[in-house]
Design a protein around this motif. Sequence first.
Motif, PDB file in Angstrom:
ATOM      1  N   ARG A  91       5.775  10.650  -1.807  1.00  0.00           N
ATOM      2  CA  ARG A  91       4.972   9.561  -1.985  1.00  0.00           C
ATOM      3  C   ARG A  91       5.493   8.676  -0.721  1.00  0.00           C
ATOM      4  N   LEU A  92       4.526   8.014  -0.037  1.00  0.00           N
ATOM      5  CA  LEU A  92       4.713   6.973   1.260  1.00  0.00           C
ATOM      6  C   LEU A  92       4.226   5.570   0.907  1.00  0.00           C
ATOM      7  N   VAL A  93       5.156   4.737   1.198  1.00  0.00           N
ATOM      8  CA  VAL A  93       5.173   3.586   1.110  1.00  0.00           C
ATOM      9  C   VAL A  93       4.762   2.695   2.582  1.00  0.00           C
ATOM     10  N   TYR A  94       3.747   2.142   2.702  1.00  0.00           N
ATOM     11  CA  TYR A  94       3.691   1.299   3.988  1.00  0.00           C
ATOM     12  C   TYR A  94       4.127  -0.199   3.907  1.00  0.00           C
ATOM     13  N   LYS A  95       5.095  -0.228   5.076  1.00  0.00           N
ATOM     14  CA  LYS A  95       5.554  -1.854   5.026  1.00  0.00           C
ATOM     15  C   LYS A  95       5.225  -2.288   6.347  1.00  0.00           C
ATOM     16  N   ASP A  96       4.258  -2.919   6.355  1.00  0.00           N
ATOM     17  CA  ASP A  96       3.634  -3.710   7.613  1.00  0.00           C
ATOM     18  C   ASP A  96       5.040  -4.591   8.221  1.00  0.00           C
ATOM     19  N   TRP A  97       5.165  -4.485   9.126  1.00  0.00           N
ATOM     20  CA  TRP A  97       6.468  -5.078   9.775  1.00  0.00           C
ATOM     21  C   TRP A  97       6.101  -5.832  11.247  1.00  0.00           C
ATOM     22  N   PRO A  98       5.340  -6.761  11.407  1.00  0.00           N
ATOM     23  CA  PRO A  98       4.799  -7.163  12.567  1.00  0.00           C
ATOM     24  C   PRO A  98       5.741  -8.194  13.610  1.00  0.00           C
ATOM     25  N   ILE A  99       6.357  -7.520  14.283  1.00  0.00           N
ATOM     26  CA  ILE A  99       7.523  -8.451  14.964  1.00  0.00           C
ATOM     27  C   ILE A  99       7.542  -8.255  16.433  1.00  0.00           C
ATOM     28  N   LEU A 100       6.408  -7.468  16.905  1.00  0.00           N
ATOM     29  CA  LEU A 100       6.609  -7.014  18.512  1.00  0.00           C
ATOM     30  C   LEU A 100       5.868  -8.005  19.399  1.00  0.00           C
ATOM     31  N   ALA A 125       4.381   8.255  13.430  1.00  0.00           N
ATOM     32  CA  ALA A 125       3.373   8.258  11.868  1.00  0.00           C
ATOM     33  C   ALA A 125       2.661   9.514  11.981  1.00  0.00           C
ATOM     34  N   LYS A 126       2.202   9.925  13.060  1.00  0.00           N
ATOM     35  CA  LYS A 126       1.459  11.072  13.154  1.00  0.00           C
ATOM     36  C   LYS A 126       2.364  12.433  12.700  1.00  0.00           C
ATOM     37  N   SER A 127       3.564  12.451  12.991  1.00  0.00           N
ATOM     38  CA  SER A 127       4.374  13.608  12.727  1.00  0.00           C
ATOM     39  C   SER A 127       4.799  13.273  10.918  1.00  0.00           C
ATOM     40  N   LEU A 128       4.804  12.061  10.572  1.00  0.00           N
ATOM     41  CA  LEU A 128       5.368  11.897   9.163  1.00  0.00           C
ATOM     42  C   LEU A 128       4.234  12.223   8.411  1.00  0.00           C
ATOM     43  N   GLU A 129       2.900  11.968   8.534  1.00  0.00           N
ATOM     44  CA  GLU A 129       1.709  12.043   7.834  1.00  0.00           C
ATOM     45  C   GLU A 129       1.447  13.556   7.672  1.00  0.00           C
ATOM     46  N   LYS A 130       1.958  14.432   8.729  1.00  0.00           N
ATOM     47  CA  LYS A 130       1.606  15.812   8.699  1.00  0.00           C
ATOM     48  C   LYS A 130       2.673  16.543   7.686  1.00  0.00           C
ATOM     49  N   VAL A 131       3.761  15.954   7.625  1.00  0.00           N
ATOM     50  CA  VAL A 131       4.758  16.464   6.997  1.00  0.00           C
ATOM     51  C   VAL A 131       4.559  16.183   5.340  1.00  0.00           C
ATOM     52  N   VAL A 132       3.973  14.843   5.241  1.00  0.00           N
ATOM     53  CA  VAL A 132       3.647  14.331   3.924  1.00  0.00           C
ATOM     54  C   VAL A 132       2.582  15.030   3.300  1.00  0.00           C
ATOM     55  N   LYS A 133       1.786  15.447   4.045  1.00  0.00           N
ATOM     56  CA  LYS A 133       0.428  16.200   3.600  1.00  0.00           C
ATOM     57  C   LYS A 133       0.657  17.625   3.478  1.00  0.00           C
ATOM     58  N   ALA A 134       1.721  18.187   4.200  1.00  0.00           N
ATOM     59  CA  ALA A 134       1.902  19.728   3.922  1.00  0.00           C
ATOM     60  C   ALA A 134       2.892  19.867   2.812  1.00  0.00           C
ATOM     61  N   ASP A 135       3.856  18.781   2.689  1.00  0.00           N
ATOM     62  CA  ASP A 135       4.726  18.932   1.627  1.00  0.00           C
ATOM     63  C   ASP A 135       4.143  18.811   0.042  1.00  0.00           C
ATOM     64  N   PRO A 146       0.934  -1.477   0.034  1.00  0.00           N
ATOM     65  CA  PRO A 146      -0.059  -0.101   0.011  1.00  0.00           C
ATOM     66  C   PRO A 146       0.918   1.312  -0.027  1.00  0.00           C
ATOM     67  N   THR A 147       0.301   2.267  -0.631  1.00  0.00           N
ATOM     68  CA  THR A 147       1.010   3.555  -0.594  1.00  0.00           C
ATOM     69  C   THR A 147       0.211   4.605  -0.401  1.00  0.00           C
ATOM     70  N   GLY A 148       0.565   5.727   0.047  1.00  0.00           N
ATOM     71  CA  GLY A 148       0.117   7.069   0.154  1.00  0.00           C
ATOM     72  C   GLY A 148       0.674   8.232  -0.205  1.00  0.00           C
ATOM     73  N   GLY A 149       0.245   9.445   0.155  1.00  0.00           N
ATOM     74  CA  GLY A 149       0.766  10.601  -0.074  1.00  0.00           C
ATOM     75  C   GLY A 149       0.536  10.906  -1.612  1.00  0.00           C
ATOM     76  N   ASN A 150       1.490  11.582  -2.267  1.00  0.00           N
ATOM     77  CA  ASN A 150       1.528  11.945  -3.665  1.00  0.00           C
ATOM     78  C   ASN A 150       2.052  10.797  -4.801  1.00  0.00           C
ATOM     79  N   PRO A 151       1.328  10.125  -5.249  1.00  0.00           N
ATOM     80  CA  PRO A 151       1.566   8.868  -6.015  1.00  0.00           C
ATOM     81  C   PRO A 151       2.687   9.162  -6.956  1.00  0.00           C
ATOM     82  N   ASN A 152       2.966  10.390  -7.315  1.00  0.00           N
ATOM     83  CA  ASN A 152       3.824  10.639  -8.277  1.00  0.00           C
ATOM     84  C   ASN A 152       4.924  11.857  -7.723  1.00  0.00           C
TER      85      ASN A 152
END
Length: 211
Positions: free
Chosen positions: A86-95, A72-82, A46-52
């Motif tokens: 392009r944001l790529v989501y890598k689910d990494w279930p290890i904990l 993630a909250k900080s990153l999403e704000k930066v991505v939206k404001a910028d 899955p991806t988000g932000g600007n695909p281009n």
Amino acid sequence: MINAMSRTQFLRLAALSATVLVLPSAVFADGDEITRDMILNDPETPTGGNPNGELTVVDFFDYNCPYCKAAAKSLEKVVKADGNIRLVYKDWPILHPTSIIGARLALAAKYQRKYLLVHHALMEIPGYGIEQAKMIEAARGTGIDAARLESDMTTHADDIARLVKRNLDIAESIGFQGTPGFLVGAFKVNQALNEQGFMRVVADARARQKG
């Protein structure tokens, strides 16, 4: 970051600046080829932000990681404001055992084009060691078709498992020591950043790309 490291080790790691990572054209993990294109452009991821967007940020996270949620909250704000990331989501279930439940719920929601809705709902659940029932409740609370979600988790179980395995292999090949982990252009960041931190590394990554 949460893993087996001590609090002292975490604080020492958090003090480190972002390091430059030259992504290889191909590396191998458990005999499987991991290419640069797989890391940045896996069609199943899955991806988000600007695909281009001119800059790609890859986020490796776990739904049981409080540091991931804060970052993630900080990153999403930066991505939206910028507007040009392009944001790529890598689910990494290890904990935690329920981490894979969260990943399966979110990735199954992708088949309804609702990945981001479920992802954000799961990231809003506070704390660590989240109960499976609470994750399911959060996913259903998005208004998603719950019956189809359950069906897709079963129908696409093998595809989801393979994607998670690829993410695990990629994170290992990159050398992440725990969550959260980010690739910001050429930079590897293995710590939770605030908005200012992300803005700084984004600026550095752009400067490196132009250079």
